[in-house]
Design a protein around this motif. Structure first.
Motif, PDB file in Angstrom:
ATOM      1  N   SER A 314       0.821  -1.206   0.000  1.00 15.70           N
ATOM      2  CA  SER A 314       0.000   0.000   0.000  1.00 15.70           C
ATOM      3  C   SER A 314       0.856   1.258   0.000  1.00 15.70           C
ATOM      4  CB  SER A 314      -0.928   0.014   1.203  1.00 15.70           C
ATOM      5  OG  SER A 314      -0.201   0.268   2.362  1.00 15.70           O
ATOM      6  N   GLY A 317      -2.601   5.637   2.487  1.00 18.53           N
ATOM      7  CA  GLY A 317      -3.920   5.047   2.714  1.00 18.53           C
ATOM      8  C   GLY A 317      -4.977   6.135   2.808  1.00 18.53           C
ATOM      9  N   SER A 325      -1.887  -3.385   4.441  1.00 16.66           N
ATOM     10  CA  SER A 325      -0.655  -2.807   3.908  1.00 16.66           C
ATOM     11  C   SER A 325      -0.091  -3.648   2.770  1.00 16.66           C
ATOM     12  CB  SER A 325       0.381  -2.657   5.017  1.00 16.66           C
ATOM     13  OG  SER A 325       0.632  -3.913   5.594  1.00 16.66           O
ATOM     14  N   LEU A 359      -7.991   3.649  -3.210  1.00 22.38           N
ATOM     15  CA  LEU A 359      -6.945   2.913  -2.489  1.00 22.38           C
ATOM     16  C   LEU A 359      -5.701   2.882  -3.369  1.00 22.38           C
ATOM     17  CD1 LEU A 359      -9.200  -0.078  -1.370  1.00 22.38           C
ATOM     18  CD2 LEU A 359      -8.780   2.078  -0.168  1.00 22.38           C
TER      19      LEU A 359
END
Lengths: 387, 387, 387, 387
Positions: A314, A317, A325, A359
Motif C-alpha cells: 500500500s 492510505g 498494507s 486505495l
C-alpha cells in the motif's frame, strides 16, 4: 460398495487411468494474460538451443514444448561457433530451423530462424533472429561482419545475458565501448533483461536509457521439463510481445517498435504503458459498492482473471479507512481486501457518510524501473452506517 | 550467486514464504462453468450439517468453505431428530442458520435455511429448504405433519440419498407407496441423484419419469477438506442451478422449475437442454478450417474453457477421414483431434476436395439418461490437397 | 507485518524463489521399494531411444532422466534398421551408448549397450542388450543372423511389445512359429508384458508357461516428462530386477535367472516368490494387538512404507468380525482397517474372548496371473470386552 | 484401444475414481524425522482451540486432523476467559478434552488436557497443560491464582505468542516484571518461540538465556486445512519432543527437561544437541569415496531421508577443491554436491593425491541462535587423478 464391483473397478481403473494419463500428457495449457492496446499478447521465447549446437533435444521438440506450455512463438538460436556435437552432426547452421518449423506449423506455433553469435566479452553473445540464412553469419574471426550480415538480412539483433557469470564472474553486467559502437551503428536493438532465471537490474536501467527492446528468454538447452517444473506453478522466462498477429512479420514489427514485457517467475518488467493495461484488464472488483457497519470489517472481493500474480504494497492510505498494507492477488483467484472505518462517532445512527474511496498500491513485482513497482489504484463506493 | 546474498535470501524466504503461504490460504477459486440460456449458472450445495446436529464445524465455517470453493449458495440442513450434541447444545433448530448467515452475507454467499426430516425408510430422509422456522417442523412421531408444515412455509422438499446403504444395504434405491403419496399430494419436488460421491442410476431414471428436480449434494459433516482434496482436482457434490440471480427467491424459483444439473466428480447429470449449452459454451475449435496434405495427420485444436472434463467417444465417423475413437477434453486446456484422409488417389495433384465435415461424438460423462451420454458434433472445413 | 519489511521480502522472495526453484529441479527422487531375498531391488528400463534412431533427445539425457526418476539402470536400444535421422547423423550403431555411458558413470546410473532389431511381424521387434558391438547386428535382410550375432555376443534377447497396434491392429498379441523356433534355439529369453502404458494379459500367460523373463519397459522416444507426469504420481514402465548389485554383469545374471517384476502405473506383474516379500516388507501393522469394546469399531493401523499402492479385496472373512471388503494401502501412508465384532452376548461383562484373527485379502493390482491377485493375510491379536 | 472398451472404462473410472478418492482422504501421512539420543521424536502441538472457546470445530476433529497430519500428541487448550459461544455451549471448561480424548484413543493420538489463561499484557496469554481439572483455573480477576492452581495440579505452563500483534502492535515481544516474578517463582517453564507462522527472534534469545523450554504451536482455531495447505508442502507449527514414549507422562517429563525443537515452515529452532543428530541422522552421503579426473567435476550424492529441508551455506572451503557455496538438501531426495580440483599440474599422470577432505557448511534454516545456523561438515575420501 459390493466387493465384486470393486474388483472390476480396480482392474478397469488400472487400465483406464493409464489411458487417460497417456492422453492427459499431450495438451496445451493456455497462459491467460490479457490482450492489450488493440494487440494480441503473444508469449514468446527468442533464445533456444537444440542438438545442432549444444542443446539436448531434436529441434521439433522445441515446437512441441512451446505448444504445450502455451507459447505462441519461439526462435531457434543455435550457436554459430560453439558446436560440441560437430563430430556427429557436422556444421549445418540452418538445419535445426528446417526441422523445427514443420512441427510448429502442425501445431500453429510460430518458429523463427535465428543464430547465436557466440564471442568473448566484449561483445559477448548476440542473438540475431528473423534470418534468411544462418550459414552466412559464419564469418570466422570477424564478429562484426557476422552482425552486419545479420542486419543486412533484416535481423533483429539483441545482446544475450549481459550479466552471465560465465563472462562476468560477479554477475554484474558491464557496458563496453563495443556496445556503444554497435548501438550507434544501428546494429543491435534489444537486450535480455532476464536470461534463464536471472534478472539484471542494471540491464533494465540500460534498456530504459538507451531505448532497447526488453527481452526475457529461457536460453534452454535441456528438455524444458528438466529445468522447470512446468504445470506446477513454474514457467520458463518469456517475452510478452504485443503484436497484430502471431506471424513472424508482425512479431518482428513489434520487437523493433519495443512493444514487449519480460516475464520470469513472479516478475514482470516493462514500460508502464504495457504493465498498466495488463494489470487493469486482469483485475475485477466484484463488489465495488460496499457498506461498513460501524467498526466492523467488510471486504472488497478482487478477482484476478490472469495467470499472473500481483503482490500489492500500500501507498498513502485513505484518511477514513484502515486498509491492508499488503495483499497478494493470486492467479485465477478471488481475494479479500479488508476495509474498516477508522472512527465512528459515539451514539450515531443511520448513514454517516457515503463516498468514493481511492486505495493506492504499488505492485511490487511489476517493475517499471529496477526499484519501482507499478502504481495502481482501486476505487470503491463506501457507505458507513451506524452499528 | 554470492554467498552472503544467498544467506540473506534464505532467511528472507523463510519468512516471506510463511507470510505468502498464510495469505494464500484465504482465497476463492472460481468454478468456470458457463452461464446458459440467459441465466447465471450457480454452484450450490443444498445439504450440509453443523455441530448443531451431527456435523463437526461451527456454522459460519460452512459459508467460509463455500466461498473458498467457488460456491454461490448453500443450505444449512441440520437434522431435526438426530441431535447427538444435544447435551452440549440443547435443541435449537434455527440456530445454525442464524450463525451461518451473517458470515455468508460478509462473503456474498447465499445461505438458505433448511432442515433434514430424518426418519426410517419409508420415507427415509427428506430435506426442506427455504424455511421460515425450522422449529415448527419438530412434530414428534408424525413425519407427514413435518412435511406438510414445511410445504406450508413454502419450502422446496426433496428426498435425500435414496440409495444410502444405511437404509438400503445393497445400495439400490427403492420407491415406496409413501413416496407416491407424497408426490401426488405435491409434498415433494426434488431428489438427490447424487449424495456425497454416490450416483444412483435408478434415481436418475425416476427423476426423468416423475419430473423431479435433479439434485447433487455433499451431505457434508466434517470440514470439507477432510473429505475432499479441494484444489487438487477433487470437489464436493454440487447442484448447478440456472437462476436469474443468487438470491434465495431466484434459486427457489429455479428449483421448482427444475432448472438444475448434478455435478459430482467427473459426472454431470441432467437434461439435454442444459447439458448441451454447457458443453457448447465451454468448447472452442481454435482452427475450424484445416488442410490435409495427402495421408498426413492434421489437428483440430479444441479448447475447453471450463473447469469441467469431457470424455468423448466417437459415433458414426465421416466417410472421408480417420478420426480418434476417444478424446478427453481436459478442463482449461487445449487438446488435439487428429484427422487423416482415408484415401488419396495415386498421382493426384492440387486440391482434391474441400467440404464441411461433421464429427459425431457422445460425451460419456454427461448423462442425459443413466446409459446415455450427450450427443455432440464438431464441424470443420477440411481441404484435402495432394501430398 | 510492517510494510517496508514486506516490500523487501517480496523482492527477496522473487529472487530467492527463483534460485531455489532452479536448484530444486536437479534432484533424484528415490523409489522406495524394498530389497528382497538378499538381493537389491533395482529399478530398470531396458528399452529407450535417442536421436541416433527415432528418439528425440541426446543420449546423455537418458542417463540424467533415469537418475532423477530414481532408476538404477537403463539400456540404450536404438533401432538398427529404422533411422529417420540418418541424413543428419549417419549410421553409427554404437554411438548413442558411447555418449550416454559417461553421464551414467558420473551419476552412478548403469548404462547398458543394446539394440532394437526392428522387423515386420513375425518376429516383430526384438531387443538385444549387454552387447559388445551393436554394429555387428546390422545384418541386412537376415534377421535371424542378427539375433544369432547378439546371442554370440552373450546378449539377453527379448520380444518387444507383442501386442503393439502398429503390428497387431486389434492390440492382441499372437505367437508365431518363428517365436517357437527362436525359443527352442535358445535365441530369446524375455518378453515385454508391459510396453509404455500397455499391459498384455496374454503375454503374461505366455511368460508363465514358457518360462520367459517378465519385462516392463518405457520404449521412450520423447523427453520422459512429455509422456509422463513425473513427480505427480505418474512413472514410466519399469522392470524391477533382483540382483546382487547394479553392475551390468549382476543385472544380466538376474535377467537370465528370471528374477524380475513388471511395474507400470499401479500394476505389478510377477511371480509370487517376488511379489510376496515386496508386499510383506512394505507393510507394517502398527498396532497388532487390539481391543474391541462391544459392538464398537476399532482400527488396525496399517503403514505402507513403499512407493507402491496396494488395492486389497477381501477373501473369506473371519467368523467373529466385520472387516472391510476393500482397502487401498496408499504409498507412504497409514490407513485404517476397521474391525467390529459380529455379535456380543447381551448382559455380558469383562473379557469375552481373546484370540489371533487372520484376515484374508487379495491384492488386486499385484498380478501373479492375468486374473489372479496375490493372496495375503494380516494377523491381529484381538480381545473382545463387554461394552 | 477399442471404442467399446473405452466407454466401459470411462464409466468404470468415473465410479472407481470416486471410490478411491473417498478412501484416499482418510489416511495418515507420517512425518519422517529421525528419533535421536535414544528418544522417540514426537510431533506435538500444545495449543489448539475448539468450539468450546473461540475455535470452529468439534473437539474430536482436533484428534482426527492430528492423526492425518502425522502428529503424535496435541493439547486442547480452550480459553478460560474468552468464550464467544457461551450462549450456545455454556461454560464447561473440561468438556472439549472429554470429547476429544476418546477419538485420540481410537487413533493412538495422545490428547492432553490444557487451558489458556487469557489476560491482558502483562502477563498476556499463558497455556497450562497436563491439567487435572481446567475448571479450577477459572479464578476470576486473579490471574496469578490461576497460574498457581495450574502448577498445583502439576501443569507445565508456558507463555504464548509473546510478540502477538494483538498485544504488541509492532510485533516485537517485551519481557515484563511480571514474567520475571513468574519465572523466579517457578510458575512457568516454557515459551512459544513460534506461534502460527510467526517466529520471534527475541523470544528465541530469552529461551536460551533463561533456560525456558522452546515451543512452536499452531494456536489453530479453524479446521487446519483452511489455514494450511496440508499435503502440499505446508504444515502447521509443531514442537518436536524427544521423549521415552508418547504417553502424557513421558511428554511432560521431556518438556520439563527442555528436550524440544520448534519446527515451522522450513525453520527448525533449538539447541545444537538436538539439531545436530536430527541433521546427521537425516543425511547419507551415498558415495563417500570419489575420484576426480583432472579439472572435471564429480558429484557427492547426498540423500536426505527426512521430511525436513536443509539449506546449506558454505563456510571455509577446502584448499584443494571448488565446492558449491550453497546447496538445498530437499526433503526425501538426493542432490548433487559438485567437487572440482582447484589446480592440476600440467603434464602430470596417475594419481596426484588421495585424502580425506572436510567440507564445512552452516544449515541456514536450523537455528541454534537467532543469527546462527548449525555448523555441519561432510567428509569425503577424494582421489585426484591426472586427466
Amino acid at each position: 460398495m459390493k466387493k465384486r464391483t470393486f474388483l472390476t473397478l480396480v482392474c478397469a481403473t488400472v487400465l483406464a487411468a493409464a489411458t487417460m494419463m497417456a492422453q492427459d500428457t499431450r495438451a496445451r495449457t493456455p497462459l491467460r494474460i490479457p490482450d492489450i492496446l488493440g494487440y494480441r499478447t503473444l508469449k514468446c521465447d527468442f533464445h533456444t538451443h537444440t542438438v545442432f549446437s549444444d542443446g539436448k533435444v531434436w529441434p521439433d521438440i522445441r515446437a512441441e514444448e512451446a505448444w504445450r506450455e502455451g507459447l505462441d512463438a519461439i526462435a531457434i538460436t543455435d550457436h554459430l561457433e560453439y558446436l560440441p556435437h560437430k563430430e556427429d552432426l557436422g556444421i549445418r547452421h540452418d538445419r535445426s530451423f528446417e526441422i523445427a518449423r514443420p512441427h510448429g506449423d502442425l501445431l500453429s506455433v510460430t518458429v523463427i530462424k535465428g543464430s547465436e553469435i557466440t564471442r568473448d566479452m566484449p561483445p559477448g553473445h548476440l542473438n540475431a533472429i528473423f534470418l534468411e540464412k544462418s550459414a552466412a553469419l559464419d564469418t570466422g574471426d570477424d564478429w562484426l561482419a557476422a552482425v552486419r550480415e545479420a542486419r543486412r538480412q533484416g535481423a533483429f539483433v539483441f545482446w544475450n545475458h549481459p550479466g552471465w557469470t560465465g563472462q562476468q564472474p560477479d554477475g554484474v553486467a558491464r557496458w563496453y565501448q563495443e556496445h556503444t559502437e554497435l548501438l550507434e551503428a544501428g546494429l543491435f536493438q534489444g537486450i535480455e533483461v532476464v536470461n534463464e532465471r536471472d534478472y539484471y537490474p542494471e540491464v533494465h536501467r540500460w534498456a530504459l536509457e538507451k531505448k532497447l527492446t526488453i527481452l526475457s528468454d529461457s536460453d534452454i538447452h535441456a528438455p524444458v521439463n528438466l529445468d522447470y517444473r512446468v504445470r506446477q506453478g513454474d514457467h520458463r522466462a518469456v517475452t510478452l510481445v504485443f503484436a497484430k498477429d502471431a506471424s513472424p512479420a508482425a512479431i518482428r514489427e513489434a520487437l523493433f517498435a519495443r512493444r514487449t514485457v519480460a516475464w520470469s517467475g513472479r516478475l514482470l518488467v516493462g514500460e508502464e504503458q504495457f504493465l498498466r493495461p495488463i494489470f487493469t484488464q486482469s483485475i475485477v472488483v466484484l463488489n465495488p459498492s460496499i457498506e461498513l457497519k460501524g467498526r466492523r470489517t467488510a471486504y472488497l472481493q478482487i478477482e484476478n482473471r490472469s495467470d499472473l500474480e500481483y503482490a500489492l504494497v500500500s501507498g498513502a492510505g485513505p484518511a477514513e479507512l484502515h486498509v491492508p498494507s499488503t495483499l497478494v492477488l493470486q492467479p485465477g483467484r478471488v481475494v479479500l481486501l479488508a476495509l474498516r472505518a477508522r472512527s465512528v462517532p459515539e451514539g450515531s445512527s443511520g448513514t454517516l457518510w457515503e463516498k468514493d474511496i481511492t486505495l493506492n498500491y504499488r505492485v511490487a513485482n511489476l517493475k517499471v524501473a529496477p526499484d519501482e513497482g507499478l502504481a495502481v489504484t482501486f476505487t470503491a463506493r463506501v457507505r458507513l452506517v451506524a452499528p
